[in-house]
Design a protein around this motif. Structure first.
Motif, mmCIF file in Angstrom:
data_model
loop_
_atom_site.group_PDB
_atom_site.id
_atom_site.type_symbol
_atom_site.label_atom_id
_atom_site.label_comp_id
_atom_site.label_asym_id
_atom_site.label_seq_id
_atom_site.Cartn_x
_atom_site.Cartn_y
_atom_site.Cartn_z
ATOM 1 N N ASN A 197 -41.496 -45.757 54.012
ATOM 2 C CA ASN A 197 -41.071 -44.152 54.762
ATOM 3 C C ASN A 197 -39.637 -43.872 54.441
ATOM 4 O O ASN A 197 -39.502 -42.749 54.039
ATOM 5 N N ASN A 226 -40.250 -46.987 63.598
ATOM 6 C CA ASN A 226 -41.147 -47.955 63.203
ATOM 7 C C ASN A 226 -40.756 -49.235 63.110
ATOM 8 O O ASN A 226 -40.464 -49.697 64.396
ATOM 9 N N ASP A 231 -50.111 -43.307 57.095
ATOM 10 C CA ASP A 231 -49.221 -42.120 57.783
ATOM 11 C C ASP A 231 -50.019 -40.937 57.317
ATOM 12 O O ASP A 231 -51.159 -40.458 58.125
HETATM 13 MO MO LIG Z 1 -44.566 -41.981 59.499
#
Ligand SMILES: [Mo]
Ligand SMILES: Nc1nc2c(c(=O)[nH]1)N[C@H]1C(S)=C(S)[C@@H](COP(=O)(O)OP(=O)(O)OC[C@H]3O[C@@H](n4cnc5c(=O)[nH]c(N)nc54)[C@H](O)[C@@H]3O)O[C@H]1N2
Ligand SMILES: Nc1nc2c(c(=O)[nH]1)N[C@H]1C(S)=C(S)[C@@H](COP(=O)(O)OP(=O)(O)OC[C@H]3O[C@@H](n4cnc5c(=O)[nH]c(N)nc54)[C@H](O)[C@@H]3O)O[C@H]1N2
Length: 722
Positions: free
Chosen positions: A93, A594, A124
């Protein structure tokens, strides 16, 4: 980093204070834990500050030259033996928060010609890319939300009160703005199996059965089309495929769909009619929809609702923001050839293969077997399915190279740890995301502190590797010679800026920028506005011309989506297997990003761990009370953690936050690894995927729950703060 303006006070190259930049005209009222704690990551006691080479079970520091030479020669040897696909990559990410990282990683992957590319999109946002490509002609054509004019919000699989209003779009303070609309009469509908912080504030909460959004949204499409509530003009002129949609909904039955999604038919009809009748309205779909085997069609039907009720490019709906930079055009130019994976035989999605395929690509013998991996900004063992299987595979590699700030769970077998710069330590122009802001906005991200002397930006690593491997950057012959020449000139003239790098491209992008309100942005003007510039009011009218479909229409009914819905309609509704009666949900935490903020001091004050949230009635049936230690298990794995009893989840659903259970190692100090919480993705199998987006159904796993013991007096703390 997510383009939020920060005011950072620095003294003696140390960050003293971070606050929201009140002078930032776009994002001044949005500020989250990622920004607030940035200095803690910069000064992380376990930060990697020089390249580190594995020697036995420990690491030694080395010079960059040694690192690059060693990695280049080992990779070249592997390519000579097994072809370019033996070099695999995973980008996570944060790579998307640096233009130069994304661009030069691709330049390097093109240089070596590898197809073994794995990316975070498959855990995602791939569903959105697939839908955007099929409906609008570009995977990057993502409509932004016109929150401030919206009268009717349908928020599906998203919890903006915690996570913010962003997923390939940024709408700073989006949730607060939606609540302001609500105070002025707008309706907020939240579709979520969990009564989240957002659902609590909603006017209507539809506690959908997990993975069944497609049935709910299809039922809404059916009500609207059957009752003639569609926008006639857009259905005839803007879109193609509406007749196919009419045929599809004729095959579906409202009672059947209502049974599948677990929402009363009356309620669905009411929401569909109110949505269609509202002046300004939008459906927004996010990770709660995508992380299921039905994710792509769920995502698609959200877009269909917007298209058929005339919400595209109209106030209160979803707009296209052209931004100052045409990322769609660049994406079309830079598009990689589709590739079919060696073991599973699946074609790439948005330029990469599914993370779920990586373990088998490493362990299955044959030409093109992945023998080396480069992990750039990622923690795939924790963020993807069946982390135990991936961990085992990573241990078998000939070479594992990691570029990160610290050594986390996925990096434990690394042969080389390469120190990255933190975003406070680098300049960047996020031109690629200029059409994802909800108003035209530009800001040059300026470095605020000097990095540790040996930390490098990712792009530098990729350029040096390509040069050392003698493989041409971007796959363009002669490019490396050009780079070497500019470096020589820079050295001779002592002007480092003359050496080729992303700053060349940044200037080019601004020179190429689109006129906004009749004016073209200049470099000088941008630099004169360090807090960022709003380039004018949001404009409507750009959507149709931005479409990249061949006929410049929205393709409302792509055949592969229709086929998938027919397949789902003809199958019985999914049911839990006997031994695994609960569906495993997920949530995000205000103080986590995350897997990468949990260890920081000061966050999660009431407990650095995740627990399992169990519905009050289910807990009573199982004899579980708050704080009990429980075992949660699936055919893939098991975890042991404390129970938290709550009315939030639907019955039959248990929730464990993702991102925990990732060790932080200490390659410099040699201290014991630190670990907080458990990795709930150890319970998710890597075999099943959404066939269209190849996204892992991270929120569809079935699990069993067993009480292990009563809480000791010390453990019965309330659940972690949110
Ligand atoms: Mo994400
Ligand atoms: N069950 C479940 N699983 C999920 C999700 C879920 O909702 N439920 N969400 C999914 C989603 S939406 C996402 S985006 C993924 C995230 O998946 P990943 O991107 O694989 O994982 P992150 O936890 O974001 O880890 C990012 C890593 O990048 C490092 N890093 C941070 N900044 C930089 C930098 O500037 N340079 C370098 N080189 N490294 C940096 C951090 O230290 C960290 O190690 O997880 C997915 N996994
Ligand atoms: N504080 C914080 N903010 C973040 C992040 C973070 O880790 N922490 N991560 C960032 C990232 S990378 C991303 S991608 C975004 C994600 O942003 P969001 O997509 O808004 O993510 P979540 O907050 O996890 O919300 C997803 C919701 O979907 C629900 N859900 C689960 N299954 C289903 C289902 O089948 N149907 C429906 N309708 N709902 C379901 C979950 O209960 C949850 O409430 O957030 C970003 N913002």
């Amino acid at each position: 980093m997510s383009s939020c303006g920060l005011e950072v006070t620095v003294q003696d190259n140390r960050v003293r204070k971070i606050s929201a930049d009140k002078l930032n005209p776009h994002s001044w009222n949005d500020f989250c834990a990622k920004g607030r704690t940035a200095n803690q990551l910069v000064e992380h006691p376990r930060r990697i500050v020089r390249p580190m080479r594995r020697v036995g079970e420990s690491y030694v520091e080395e010079d960059w030259d040694v690192a690059i030479r060693d990695i280049a020669s080992r990779m070249n040897a592997l390519i000579n033996a097994g072809g370019p696909d033996s070099i695999g990559t995973y980008y996570g990410n944060p790579s998307g928060h640096s233009s130069s990282n994304v661009m030069f990683m691709n330049a390097w992957m093109d240089a070596i010609g590898t197809n073994s590319r794995f990316a975070v999109g498959s855990v995602d946002q791939n569903a959105l890319h697939v839908v955007a490509e099929a409906m609008y002609g570009s995977a990057l054509m993502v409509p932004v939300s016109d929150i401030d004019n919206c009268d009717y919000f349908v928020l599906v699989g998203t919890n903006p009160a915690v996570s913010g209003w962003n997923w390939l779009e940024t709408a700073p303070g989006g949730w607060r703005r939606a609540l302001t609309r609500q105070q002025n009469g707008a309706t907020i509908v939240v579709v979520d199996p969990v009564c989240t912080e957002s659902a609590e504030k909603a006017d209507v909460h539809l506690a959908v059965r997990p993975g069944q959004d497609w049935a709910l949204l299809l039922a809404m499409v059916k009500v609207i089309l059957d009752e003639g509530r569609q926008h006639r003009g857009d259905c005839a002129e803007l879109a193609t495929g509406v007749p196919e949609l009419e045929r599809l909904v004729a095959e579906a039955d409202l009672d059947d769909l209502s049974g599948r999604c677990g929402i009363d038919r009356d309620l669905i009809e009411g929401v569909a009619r109110d949505f269609a009748a509202a002046d300004g309205a939008m459906v927004v779909t996010r990770t709660g929809v995508s992380q299921h085997a039905t994710g792509t069609v769920g995502e698609w039907l959200g877009h269909v609702l917007n298209v058929i009720t005339g919400r595209m490019d109209r106030p209160g709906g979803r707009r296209f923001e052209p931004g100052y930079f045409d990322a769609l055009k660049l994406a079309a130019l830079a598009k990689t050839k589709p590739h079919v994976s060696r073991v599973a035989g699946r074609e790439t999605v948005a330029g990469a293969h599914a993370l779920a395929e990586l373990p088998d690509e490493i362990t299955t013998v044959g030409h093109g077997q992945v023998r080396a991996m480069l992990i750039n900004c990622g923690n795939p063992v924790v963020s993807g399915p069946d982390g135990a299987k991936l961990d085992k595979a990573l241990a078998q590699l000939d070479l594992l190279v990691v570029i990160d700030l610290v050594q986390r769970e996925s990096h434990r077998h690394a042969h080389w740890l390469l120190p990255a710069r933190h975003w406070l330590e680098r300049d960047d122009l996020l031109a690629f995301t200029s059409n994802m802001h909800d108003e035209p906005f530009v800001q040059y991200g300026a470095k605020v502190v000097e990095p540790p002397p040996e930390a490098r930006q990712e792009w530098e690593v990729f350029v040096d590797l390509a040069l050392a491997m003698r493989r041409p950057l971007f796959g363009v012959k002669g490019f490396n010679t050009f780079v070497r020449t500019t470096r020589r000139v820079a050295a001779l003239t002592r002007r480092p800026a003359l050496a080729f790098g992303p700053h060349w491209l940044d200037r080019l992008f601004i020179r190429m920028s689109r006129k906004i309100n009749g004016r073209r942005l200049t470099w000088r003007e941008m630099m004169a506005h360090p807090h960022g510039m709003v380039l004018g009011p949001p404009e409507f009218g750009h959507f149709k011309s931005a479409l990249r479909t061949d006929d410049k229409r929205v393709h409302a009914a792509p055949p592969e989506f229709l086929a998938r819905i027919r397949e789902l309609l003809s199958a019985p509704a999914p049911a839990a297997p006997e031994d695994y009666p609960f569906q495993l949900g997920n949530r995000r935490n205000r103080h986590s990003m995350n897997s990468w903020l949990n260890e920081l001091p000061g966050l999660h004050r009431s407990g650095k761990r995740n627990d399992v949230l169990i519905n009050t009635h289910d807990a009573a049936d199982l004899g579980i009370v708050e704080g009990d230690l429980v075992r949660v298990f699936s055919p893939t794995g098991e975890v042991v953690l404390a129970a938290s009893v709550s009315a939030r989840p639907r019955r039959g659903m248990v929730i464990i936050d993702h991102g925990w259970g990732s060790r932080i190692f200490d390659p410099r100090g040699g201290g014991q690894p630190e670990s907080f919480g458990v990795n709930r993705n150890l319970l998710v199998d890597g075999q099943s995927l959404d066939p269209l987006s190849q996204t892992s159904p991270l929120s569809s796993s079935y699990v069993g729950v067993q009480r292990l013991e009563a809480p000791s007096s010390g453990r019965a703390k309330p659940s972690p703060d949110r």
